[in-house]
Design an enzyme around this catalytic site. Structure first.
Site, PDB file in Angstrom:
ATOM      1  N   LYS A  82      46.291  37.944  43.766  1.00 36.62           N
ATOM      2  CA  LYS A  82      45.538  37.322  42.673  1.00 36.62           C
ATOM      3  C   LYS A  82      44.634  36.259  43.288  1.00 36.62           C
ATOM      4  CE  LYS A  82      44.310  35.553  38.703  1.00 36.62           C
ATOM      5  NZ  LYS A  82      43.224  36.230  37.988  1.00 36.62           N
TER       6      LYS A  82
ATOM      7  N   ASN B 152      39.664  40.533  29.858  1.00 36.00           N
ATOM      8  CA  ASN B 152      40.585  39.451  30.214  1.00 36.00           C
ATOM      9  C   ASN B 152      39.821  38.137  30.318  1.00 36.00           C
ATOM     10  OD1 ASN B 152      40.634  38.120  33.157  1.00 36.00           O
ATOM     11  ND2 ASN B 152      39.705  40.176  33.319  1.00 36.00           N
TER      12      ASN B 152
ATOM     13  N   CYS C 125      34.275  35.124  39.613  1.00 35.49           N
ATOM     14  CA  CYS C 125      35.180  34.970  38.471  1.00 35.49           C
ATOM     15  C   CYS C 125      34.357  34.614  37.233  1.00 35.49           C
ATOM     16  CB  CYS C 125      36.222  33.888  38.708  1.00 35.49           C
ATOM     17  SG  CYS C 125      37.200  33.669  37.205  1.00 35.49           S
TER      18      CYS C 125
ATOM     19  N   LYS D 135      34.261  39.159  47.125  1.00 36.33           N
ATOM     20  CA  LYS D 135      34.322  39.919  45.868  1.00 36.33           C
ATOM     21  C   LYS D 135      33.063  39.600  45.082  1.00 36.33           C
ATOM     22  CE  LYS D 135      36.781  42.126  42.511  1.00 36.33           C
ATOM     23  NZ  LYS D 135      38.177  41.995  42.156  1.00 36.33           N
TER      24      LYS D 135
ATOM     25  N   SER E  43      34.996  42.241  37.273  1.00 35.56           N
ATOM     26  CA  SER E  43      34.774  42.671  35.889  1.00 35.56           C
ATOM     27  C   SER E  43      33.363  42.256  35.430  1.00 35.56           C
ATOM     28  CB  SER E  43      35.833  42.052  34.980  1.00 35.56           C
ATOM     29  OG  SER E  43      35.806  40.650  35.114  1.00 35.56           O
TER      30      SER E  43
ATOM     31  N   GLY F  67      36.476  49.577  40.005  1.00 30.17           N
ATOM     32  CA  GLY F  67      35.949  49.613  38.646  1.00 30.17           C
ATOM     33  C   GLY F  67      35.981  50.993  38.027  1.00 30.17           C
ATOM     34  N   GLY F  68      36.748  51.107  36.955  1.00 28.57           N
ATOM     35  CA  GLY F  68      36.689  52.301  36.112  1.00 28.57           C
ATOM     36  C   GLY F  68      37.466  53.505  36.592  1.00 28.57           C
TER      37      GLY F  68
ATOM     38  N   THR G 170      42.630  48.188  35.776  1.00 27.60           N
ATOM     39  CA  THR G 170      43.156  48.386  34.419  1.00 27.60           C
ATOM     40  C   THR G 170      44.290  49.414  34.374  1.00 27.60           C
ATOM     41  OG1 THR G 170      41.010  47.776  33.493  1.00 27.60           O
ATOM     42  CG2 THR G 170      42.492  49.021  32.059  1.00 27.60           C
TER      43      THR G 170
HETATM   44  O1  RRO Z   1      41.488  34.894  36.439  1.00 29.73           O
HETATM   45  C1  RRO Z   1      40.541  35.430  35.836  1.00 29.73           C
HETATM   46  O2  RRO Z   1      40.244  35.160  34.653  1.00 29.73           O
HETATM   47  C2  RRO Z   1      39.692  36.439  36.493  1.00 29.73           C
HETATM   48  C3  RRO Z   1      39.220  36.331  37.786  1.00 29.73           C
HETATM   49 BR1  RRO Z   1      39.691  34.933  38.940  1.00 29.73          BR
HETATM   50  C4  RRO Z   1      38.332  37.308  38.288  1.00 29.73           C
HETATM   51  O3  RRO Z   1      37.852  37.272  39.435  1.00 29.73           O
HETATM   52  N1  RRO Z   1      37.989  38.325  37.463  1.00 29.73           N
HETATM   53  C5  RRO Z   1      38.460  38.431  36.209  1.00 29.73           C
HETATM   54  O4  RRO Z   1      38.110  39.398  35.485  1.00 29.73           O
HETATM   55  N2  RRO Z   1      39.321  37.492  35.745  1.00 29.73           N
END
Ligand code: RRO
Length: 298
Positions: free
Chosen positions: A34, A58, A120, A157, A187, A242-243, A265
């Site tokens: 994470k 998310n 992010c 990333k 995302s 992705g996807g 996902t």
């Molecule tokens: O923790 C998040 O809300 C989050 C991160 Br760090 C990210 O890189 N990508 C994402 O979709 N959520």
């Protein structure tokens, strides 16, 4: 024509239990943590994740156990010979984190893989650095001036890009640095999803969050494919993310020249057994492909 499967950062990789479960999956070739900050964070309020058949959303808000916890997993993965990448999103404390990584890798004599998360979408009030090209160039200059490249591999990333000019500008910057890899894509930021009952799917940030799942595949595939072509004369690996829902999706990445594919996902939905299913389906799809089109992937 083998392919490596791994988790997407954020999926099944926050806690010790989740990381150990992934470590026991032979078909999960690499594990990325994470995204972490120097100190642990609780993240945003719940519900902060939702998915239906086609889409996930998310706004986790960087809930994580802190950099030291993810660093403490390095010897465990070293022992079982599994590649492990620490994802780092704390750009404010990046200098301190790099100093600690340099010291740790030198004293322990471990090679360490990190991925700097420039994308992010869910830190309320903060934009994604990956969309600010001047900032990215400045940050990479600083990182590579400090990091001990003998022991530490640095990847990135990236967010999704949508304009040819952006791909060109970004790849011009990336090729100046000895990056180990880029992961395309994070995302899609700031999407919005209604549940069946017209309630917003997640609560934080007014319901806006990062979009994943089947709907993002064309954009993810386009990003991985474009960067793969733009960086083909470099040593930078492009990891696709992705996807991916089934073996056909994995094959499509492979046809784009991608050798490592992340699962987000679907891993969230089905847990680590998804890797067995995807591997089996990919092998079947590849056999069918070869029957129809021959041994060469276009
Ligand atoms: O923790 C998040 O809300 C989050 C991160 Br760090 C990210 O890189 N990508 C994402 O979709 N959520």
């Amino acid at each position: 024509m083998s392919i490596k499967l791994m988790n997407a950062s954020g999926c099944h990789c926050t806690t010790l239990k989740e990381l150990l479960e992934l470590s026991r999956q032979p078909l999960c070739s690499t594990i990325v943590s994470k995204s972490c900050t120097l100190y642990p964070r609780c993240g945003n309020s719940h519900p902060r994740y939702y998915n239906n058949e086609n889409v996930s959303i998310n706004s986790t808000g960087l809930a994580n156990e802190g950099f030291f916890f993810y660093l403490s997993m390095v010897p465990i993965f070293e022992k079982i010979k599994k590649k492990y990448i620490i994802s780092i999103a704390d750009l404010e404390n990046l200098d301190k984190i790099i100093i600690m990584l340099n010291n740790y890798s030198q004293h322990m004599n471990f090679e360490i893989n990190i991925e700097i998360n420039l994308s992010c979408p869910n830190i309320i009030g903060k934009g994604q650095v990956g969309y600010n090209f001047a900032e990215v160039a400045k940050l990479l200059k600083k990182v590579f001036a400090k990091v001990n490249l003998d022991n530490i591999n640095v990847g990135l990333k990236l967010p999704p890009y949508f304009d040819v000019d952006h791909f060109n500008k970004m790849s011009k910057i990336l090729r100046k640095f000895p990056l180990s890899h880029i992961t395309c894509i994070n995302s899609l930021g700031n999407g919005f999803v209604f549940k069946d009952n017209f309630q917003k799917a997640i609560v934080p940030n007014g319901g806006y969050g990062g979009i994943g799942g089947a709907v993002i595949k064309p954009i993810a595939l386009a990003n991985a494919r474009r960067f793969r072509l733009l960086l083909k004369d470099t040593d930078i690996e492009v990891i696709g993310c992705g996807g991916v829902v089934d073996g056909r999706d994995v094959l499509e990445y492979k046809i784009c020249g991608i050798n490592t594919v992340q699962i987000g996902t679907e891993l969230y939905k089905y847990g680590p057994s998804i890797f067995n299913n995807l591997d089996r389906e990919y092998k079947y799809e590849l056999t069918q492909y070869k029957v129809q089109y021959g041994d060469h992937l276009v």
